[in-house]
Write a protein that holds these residues in place. Structure first.
Motif, PDB file in Angstrom:
ATOM      1  N   VAL A  34      -4.749 -20.288  -9.171  1.00 25.53           N
ATOM      2  CA  VAL A  34      -3.830 -19.206  -9.511  1.00 25.53           C
ATOM      3  C   VAL A  34      -2.698 -19.253  -8.506  1.00 25.53           C
ATOM      4  O   VAL A  34      -2.904 -19.599  -7.338  1.00 25.53           O
ATOM      5  N   HIS A  49      -7.930 -13.258 -15.438  1.00 30.51           N
ATOM      6  CA  HIS A  49      -7.953 -14.488 -14.651  1.00 30.51           C
ATOM      7  C   HIS A  49      -9.362 -15.060 -14.572  1.00 30.51           C
ATOM      8  O   HIS A  49      -9.578 -16.266 -14.786  1.00 30.51           O
ATOM      9  N   THR A  91       0.853 -24.285 -16.385  1.00 23.18           N
ATOM     10  CA  THR A  91       0.744 -22.840 -16.207  1.00 23.18           C
ATOM     11  C   THR A  91       0.449 -22.225 -17.557  1.00 23.18           C
ATOM     12  O   THR A  91       1.239 -22.360 -18.496  1.00 23.18           O
ATOM     13  N   MET A 150       4.506  -7.455 -19.405  1.00 21.81           N
ATOM     14  CA  MET A 150       3.916  -7.664 -18.083  1.00 21.81           C
ATOM     15  C   MET A 150       4.866  -7.308 -16.950  1.00 21.81           C
ATOM     16  O   MET A 150       4.501  -6.600 -16.009  1.00 21.81           O
ATOM     17  N   ASN A 164       0.174 -18.983 -18.249  1.00 23.02           N
ATOM     18  CA  ASN A 164       1.015 -17.807 -18.496  1.00 23.02           C
ATOM     19  C   ASN A 164       2.051 -17.666 -17.398  1.00 23.02           C
ATOM     20  O   ASN A 164       1.708 -17.601 -16.223  1.00 23.02           O
ATOM     21  N   HIS A 165       3.318 -17.640 -17.794  1.00 18.27           N
ATOM     22  CA  HIS A 165       4.418 -17.462 -16.850  1.00 18.27           C
ATOM     23  C   HIS A 165       5.223 -16.232 -17.292  1.00 18.27           C
ATOM     24  O   HIS A 165       6.356 -16.338 -17.752  1.00 18.27           O
ATOM     25  N   ALA A 223       0.427 -14.088 -10.133  1.00 17.61           N
ATOM     26  CA  ALA A 223      -0.441 -13.078 -10.752  1.00 17.61           C
ATOM     27  C   ALA A 223      -0.275 -11.700 -10.126  1.00 17.61           C
ATOM     28  O   ALA A 223      -0.529 -10.684 -10.781  1.00 17.61           O
ATOM     29  N   THR A 240      -3.960 -20.221 -14.104  1.00 16.32           N
ATOM     30  CA  THR A 240      -4.056 -19.236 -15.175  1.00 16.32           C
ATOM     31  C   THR A 240      -2.750 -18.456 -15.290  1.00 16.32           C
ATOM     32  O   THR A 240      -2.103 -18.453 -16.338  1.00 16.32           O
ATOM     33  N   PHE A 241      -2.365 -17.816 -14.192  1.00 15.25           N
ATOM     34  CA  PHE A 241      -1.156 -16.998 -14.162  1.00 15.25           C
ATOM     35  C   PHE A 241      -0.169 -17.533 -13.135  1.00 15.25           C
ATOM     36  O   PHE A 241      -0.563 -18.058 -12.092  1.00 15.25           O
ATOM     37  N   ASN A 242       1.110 -17.365 -13.431  1.00 10.15           N
ATOM     38  CA  ASN A 242       2.157 -17.570 -12.442  1.00 10.15           C
ATOM     39  C   ASN A 242       2.384 -16.255 -11.702  1.00 10.15           C
ATOM     40  O   ASN A 242       2.601 -15.211 -12.321  1.00 10.15           O
ATOM     41  N   MET A 298      -5.737  -7.771 -15.473  1.00  5.93           N
ATOM     42  CA  MET A 298      -5.308  -9.135 -15.172  1.00  5.93           C
ATOM     43  C   MET A 298      -6.309  -9.861 -14.272  1.00  5.93           C
ATOM     44  O   MET A 298      -6.515 -11.068 -14.419  1.00  5.93           O
TER      45      MET A 298
END
Length: 439
Positions: free
Chosen positions: A263, A245, A140, A229, A142-143, A189, A185-187, A241
């Motif tokens: 994602v 992503h 991941t 965030m 970004n978390h 999102a 990419t994101f956790n 965002m």
């Protein structure tokens, strides 16, 4: 997360567990998923919640400032930055074949444009340790946490935040890409979409405390645009965002490395109750543009903890038919099957259940939850849905955001002073499922 938009603390709903216990469930559930080595059994952790001493992050400041919305500072967390091999050994001992973890942007780029080779080397070692144990590493990027410098300049509330995140992803992939098995990419999102669904954040005392915390951080850092965030303005963050992503996905796919990039979304079941219910409106609000984004990704990570019941006036309270978790929302395993079906219908990409779990001190309840949610996945596979993995949140009892260390999701207890890991009986339940699939 209760005063901030953590999905495990904010999701509302109610319903019943369908089994009286694991023995009865085993008699009634369909055959469990058998997809050989193609099916992933694993657990998930995040960087900030487990590594400890993430001092260059926005969250570290917010946890230690006055006032704060956090019950505890993260501090040493589970010391997984140093003890990752022990954690991986536990995962292997449970018969798992994948491991989902985060790389921490604030460690890799602690100052804008300054990338730490030492931090990148650390994550190379973690990835190599996964491969040495035949655990597919699922990364991941970004978390939730971001570098403090990024928050100080406005975070994802400013347009070029997308470019800065993509730059980080490109730099990290240059070093780590050849070793990554899969990535998101994101956790979650769309976590701020869930926040929009829950209007209490705009009015209750905890939300007011969170706003005061952000204001204090802005003063402390002399950064009027300070944005974190989890506590930011959804109206400003969403579009940035989505752009981040798309740009990050392209940067990661550019390599080096050749692995699926997706994602993960918070996907709580939305149940409409009665005539003129607003369930469809809630779904649109929660997902925004992220269903489209997921359609353009290699896979979607479904992350489900409970359901939301929605009537004509909006969200309904728990109906009392089933027990609540320690987080205050309902213990409702059927939500997992419902969200997988929703993802199959509305996204149409390969599906991984990248998170599901239960916050409870009752480990027998955790074991029943695992049995029940595995059964939900089995039913979806039997229906022909392309579900490729089950990952439980979390491996460890870790830092649970604003709830601090009071809430326990882990398969493994962690002593707060010695960091000794103690495997719980519920972990053996997950292990039995993984081993029964001959993985």
């Amino acid at each position: 997360m209760g005063s901030n938009p953590n999905r495990r603390q904010v999701v509302a709903g109610a319903a019943s567990l369908l089994a009286a216990g694991r023995a009865a469930d085993a008699r009634t559930r369909p055959a469990a998923p058998r997809s050989g080595r193609d099916f992933l059994w694993g657990t998930a952790i995040s960087a900030h919640q487990s590594e400890g001493n993430n001092t260059a992050s926005d969250s570290w400041l917010l946890e230690t400032i006055t006032p704060t919305a956090f019950k505890d500072p993260s501090g040493d967390a589970c010391d997984s930055y140093a003890r990752y091999e022990e954690d991986l050994d536990i995962a292997v001992s449970l018969g798992l074949n994948c491991y989902r973890f985060g790389i921490e942007w604030a460690r890799i780029e602690p100052a804008q444009g300054m990338f730490s080779e030492a931090a990148l080397d650390h994550y190379v070692r973690v990835l190599k340790a996964c491969h040495a144990r035949r655990l597919l590493p699922i990364v991941t990027y970004n978390h939730f946490t971001v570098p403090l410098w990024f928050a100080m300049r406005g975070g994802f509330e400013v347009v070029d935040g997308a470019d800065l995140f993509a730059r980080f992803c490109a730099r990290a992939t240059q070093k780590l890409g050849p070793l990554i098995g899969m990535a998101t990419t994101f956790n979650e999102a769309n976590i701020l979409g869930l926040r929009r669904v829950l209007p209490r954040f705009a009015s209750d005392a905890e939300a007011a405390n969170a706003r005061a915390m952000i204001a204090a951080a802005a003063r402390r850092t002399n950064s009027p645009a300070f944005s974190s965030m989890l506590f930011g303005d959804p109206d400003k963050i969403d579009a940035v965002m989505l752009d981040a992503h798309a740009k990050a996905q392209a940067a990661i796919k550019a390599g080096p490395g050749d692995f699926p990039v997706g994602v993960s979304l918070t996907m709580q079941e939305v149940q409409g109750v009665g005539p003129d219910n607003r369930a469809a409106e809630v779904e649109r609000t929660m997902y925004g543009g992220w269903l489209d984004a997921a359609r353009r990704s290699d896979f979607v990570g479904v992350q489900t903890y409970s359901r939301m019941r929605v009537g004509a006036k909006g969200l309904l309270p728990a109906d009392g038919s089933v027990p609540l978790t320690d987080m205050g929302y309902e213990n409702y395993p059927p939500a997992v099957g419902a969200t997988i079906r929703y993802a199959a219908k509305h996204i149409g990409r390969p599906i991984y259940l990248t998170e599901t779990g239960i916050g409870t001190t009752d480990d027998a309840a955790r074991a029943r939850f695992i049995d029940a949610t595995v059964a939900e996945v089995a039913r979806c596979i039997a229906e022909g849905i392309d579900v490729k993995g089950y990952l439980y949140w979390s491996l460890l009892d870790n830092f649970e955001w604003t709830s601090g260390y009071a809430k326990q999701f882990g398969l493994v207890a962690v002593d707060r002073k010695t960091f000794k890991r103690t495997v719980k009986p519920s972990a053996r339940v997950l292990a039995a499922h993984a081993r029964a699939r001959e993985l």
